[in-house]
Design a protein around this motif. Structure first.
Motif, mmCIF file in Angstrom:
data_model
loop_
_atom_site.group_PDB
_atom_site.id
_atom_site.type_symbol
_atom_site.label_atom_id
_atom_site.label_comp_id
_atom_site.label_asym_id
_atom_site.label_seq_id
_atom_site.Cartn_x
_atom_site.Cartn_y
_atom_site.Cartn_z
ATOM 1 N N LYS A 245 1.274 -0.730 0.258
ATOM 2 C CA LYS A 245 -0.070 0.242 0.028
ATOM 3 C C LYS A 245 0.934 1.137 -0.090
ATOM 4 O O LYS A 245 1.519 1.362 0.726
ATOM 5 N N ALA A 246 0.468 2.292 -0.538
ATOM 6 C CA ALA A 246 1.295 3.406 -0.641
ATOM 7 C C ALA A 246 1.431 4.315 0.710
ATOM 8 O O ALA A 246 0.100 4.274 0.792
ATOM 9 N N ASP A 266 -3.691 11.240 -8.212
ATOM 10 C CA ASP A 266 -2.984 10.481 -7.185
ATOM 11 C C ASP A 266 -3.072 8.963 -8.300
ATOM 12 O O ASP A 266 -4.130 8.517 -8.388
ATOM 13 N N VAL A 267 -1.965 9.125 -8.823
ATOM 14 C CA VAL A 267 -1.796 7.868 -9.836
ATOM 15 C C VAL A 267 -1.972 6.450 -9.627
ATOM 16 O O VAL A 267 -1.991 5.408 -9.566
ATOM 17 N N ALA A 268 -1.074 6.992 -8.127
ATOM 18 C CA ALA A 268 -1.500 5.736 -6.901
ATOM 19 C C ALA A 268 -2.547 5.276 -6.671
ATOM 20 O O ALA A 268 -2.319 4.071 -5.639
ATOM 21 N N VAL A 269 -3.391 5.345 -7.103
ATOM 22 C CA VAL A 269 -4.887 5.705 -6.266
ATOM 23 C C VAL A 269 -5.761 3.867 -6.224
ATOM 24 O O VAL A 269 -6.018 2.828 -5.456
ATOM 25 N N ASP A 270 -4.398 2.974 -7.219
ATOM 26 C CA ASP A 270 -4.960 1.976 -7.065
ATOM 27 C C ASP A 270 -4.172 0.475 -5.657
ATOM 28 O O ASP A 270 -4.402 -0.292 -6.675
ATOM 29 N N GLN A 271 -2.759 1.715 -5.534
ATOM 30 C CA GLN A 271 -2.599 0.907 -4.074
ATOM 31 C C GLN A 271 -2.813 1.321 -2.850
ATOM 32 O O GLN A 271 -2.301 1.622 -1.692
ATOM 33 N N GLY A 272 -3.558 1.955 -3.298
ATOM 34 C CA GLY A 272 -4.324 2.578 -1.780
ATOM 35 C C GLY A 272 -3.903 4.152 -1.975
ATOM 36 O O GLY A 272 -4.940 5.216 -1.166
ATOM 37 N N GLY A 273 -2.526 4.966 -2.642
ATOM 38 C CA GLY A 273 -3.080 6.422 -3.022
ATOM 39 C C GLY A 273 -2.722 6.826 -2.071
ATOM 40 O O GLY A 273 -2.024 6.261 -1.252
ATOM 41 N N CYS A 274 -1.459 7.952 -2.766
ATOM 42 C CA CYS A 274 -0.275 8.615 -1.295
ATOM 43 C C CYS A 274 -0.768 9.636 -1.096
ATOM 44 O O CYS A 274 0.179 10.883 -0.103
ATOM 45 N N ILE A 275 -2.687 10.381 -1.423
ATOM 46 C CA ILE A 275 -2.948 11.231 -0.460
ATOM 47 C C ILE A 275 -4.072 10.571 0.077
ATOM 48 O O ILE A 275 -5.265 10.377 -0.329
ATOM 49 N N VAL A 355 1.418 -8.560 0.931
ATOM 50 C CA VAL A 355 -0.091 -8.941 0.818
ATOM 51 C C VAL A 355 -0.311 -9.539 2.077
ATOM 52 O O VAL A 355 -1.348 -8.757 2.516
ATOM 53 N N ALA A 356 0.959 -9.703 2.745
ATOM 54 C CA ALA A 356 0.815 -10.974 3.651
ATOM 55 C C ALA A 356 0.740 -10.210 5.113
ATOM 56 O O ALA A 356 -0.200 -9.726 5.833
ATOM 57 N N GLU A 357 1.489 -8.374 4.896
ATOM 58 C CA GLU A 357 1.554 -7.739 5.791
ATOM 59 C C GLU A 357 0.583 -7.161 5.873
ATOM 60 O O GLU A 357 0.572 -5.876 6.736
ATOM 61 N N ALA A 358 -0.210 -6.216 5.119
ATOM 62 C CA ALA A 358 -1.318 -5.954 4.654
ATOM 63 C C ALA A 358 -2.758 -6.290 4.827
ATOM 64 O O ALA A 358 -3.535 -5.308 5.648
#
Length: 364
Positions: A245-246, A266-275, A355-358
């Motif tokens: 996750k970002a 936020d281009v990182a939105v598919d990984q949770g987003g950095c904003i 993924v396991a950590e998430a």
């Protein structure tokens, strides 16, 4: 092997995971290719082209999932697809599990084999199946940002590159990976004043030698980000933690430091987003406003340019798909460590660390 290519059903996802050219190569090698009717239409490929290449056209998505040993897709399965995925069936696509608990739980329950494009590694490291779409998304982020800075779209009414006698827009890019670098090139090419931040000093040193002088390289920290926010017109979030996750680099409170009409992409939105205030949107309804700041958070940006994106994606994914078809996924991943890194969930077990950590509670 029987390979199935369903039509993408995520909102305004126009890409297709297999072209007629790829189909022809697979069929020549003795494999069976099943393509759902109209799967390639929005990328410019007709059913007739697939038939000429040797594919069998099936009438619906259920038929493709029911008959295929391997499913090749572009985006992660959505809820209506969960029940179609079978035990031991290989699904080869973008997953981004760390940002979606429902998807992770569904794929664990399915006992399928989930091979994620975004964590496949190249011979020298890097993420070869993520790079082409990162290149597209990075360039598109500036294109979309310029559009939403226009007053009719709710922005500040600023031309990204300015004109003689009027200063250009200021662009802040968080993350100097592929997305951030491509965004910086595009914004700089349009004559914007660009600040590109990252925590990797070696990467910043390299980019200092290859990017134009209107790109300023800055070490990323909360202090430096906050200093830029009051004077920035367009912010592009481009942070990547492979498979994870970002981090939130801009919080809700920090929006108050921005001017009304500022645009964040936020281009990182598919990984949770950095904003922190970003959540996934669609091409149909791409933006929303919080505290006067326009948020553009479309999770499948390259889907808007499917002709370019499909070719860029399949150029990268097809060699791996061919290995899987020729050897089976188990032998292919045993012989190719980079491909093995793409395994995220295997027969009900999470096998990818991030993924396991998430989702620690889902790990048996």
């Amino acid at each position: 092997m029987i390979i199935g290519c369903p039509k993408e059903i995520k909102n305004n996802e126009n890409r297709v995971a297999l072209t007629p050219g790829g189909t022809l190569e697979l069929v020549r090698r003795g494999h069976t290719v099943l393509v759902q009717t109209s799967a390639g239409t929005n990328s410019g490929y007709t059913d007739e082209e697939y038939v000429e290449a040797g594919a069998q056209i099936l009438p619906d998505i259920e038929s493709v999932y029911a008959q295929a040993e391997t499913i090749v897709k572009v985006k992660e399965p959505i809820e209506s697809e969960y029940a179609l995925i079978r035990e031991n069936q290989l699904v080869f696509t973008y997953f981004h599990f760390a940002s979606s608990r429902p998807l992770t739980e569904a794929m664990i329950k399915s006992k399928a084999v989930c091979l994620a494009y975004e964590t496949v590694e190249g011979p020298n490291g890097g993420l070869p199946l993520l790079i082409p779409m990162s290149e597209v998304a990075g360039r598109m982020s500036v294109q979309e940002g310029a559009k939403y800075l226009e007053k009719p779209a709710g922005g500040r009414g600023i031309l990204l590159g300015g004109v003689p006698g009027v200063p250009p827009a200021r662009v802040l890019i968080l993350g100097a990976g592929v997305v951030g670098t491509e965004a910086a090139k595009m914004a700089a090419g349009l004559h914007a004043n660009v600040t590109l931040m990252d925590i990797n000093l070696d990467r910043l040193r390299y980019l200092a030698n290859v990017l134009p002088p209107n790109v300023t390289l800055v070490f990323s920290s909360e202090y430096n980000i906050r200093r830029e926010l009051p004077r920035t017109d367009l912010i592009i979030g481009a942070v990547l933690i492979p498979g994870g996750k970002a981090p939130n680099l801009i919080t809700r409170q920090m929006l108050t430091e921005m001017r009304d009409g500022t645009v964040v992409i936020d281009v990182a939105v598919d990984q949770g987003g950095c904003i922190e205030t970003c959540h996934p949107t669609t091409h149909e309804d791409p933006t929303y406003v919080i505290d006067g700041v326009i948020h553009y958070c479309v999770a499948n940006m390259p889907g808007a340019v499917p002709f370019t994106s499909t070719l860029a994606l399949t150029n990268a994914t097809f060699p791996y798909l061919l290995q899987i078809a020729e050897k089976g996924w188990e032998r292919a991943t045993e012989e190719n460590a980079g491909l093995k890194a793409g395994l995220n969930i295997v027969r009900g077990e999470i096998v990818y660390r991030e993924v396991a950590e998430a989702f620690e509670e889902l790990v048996s």
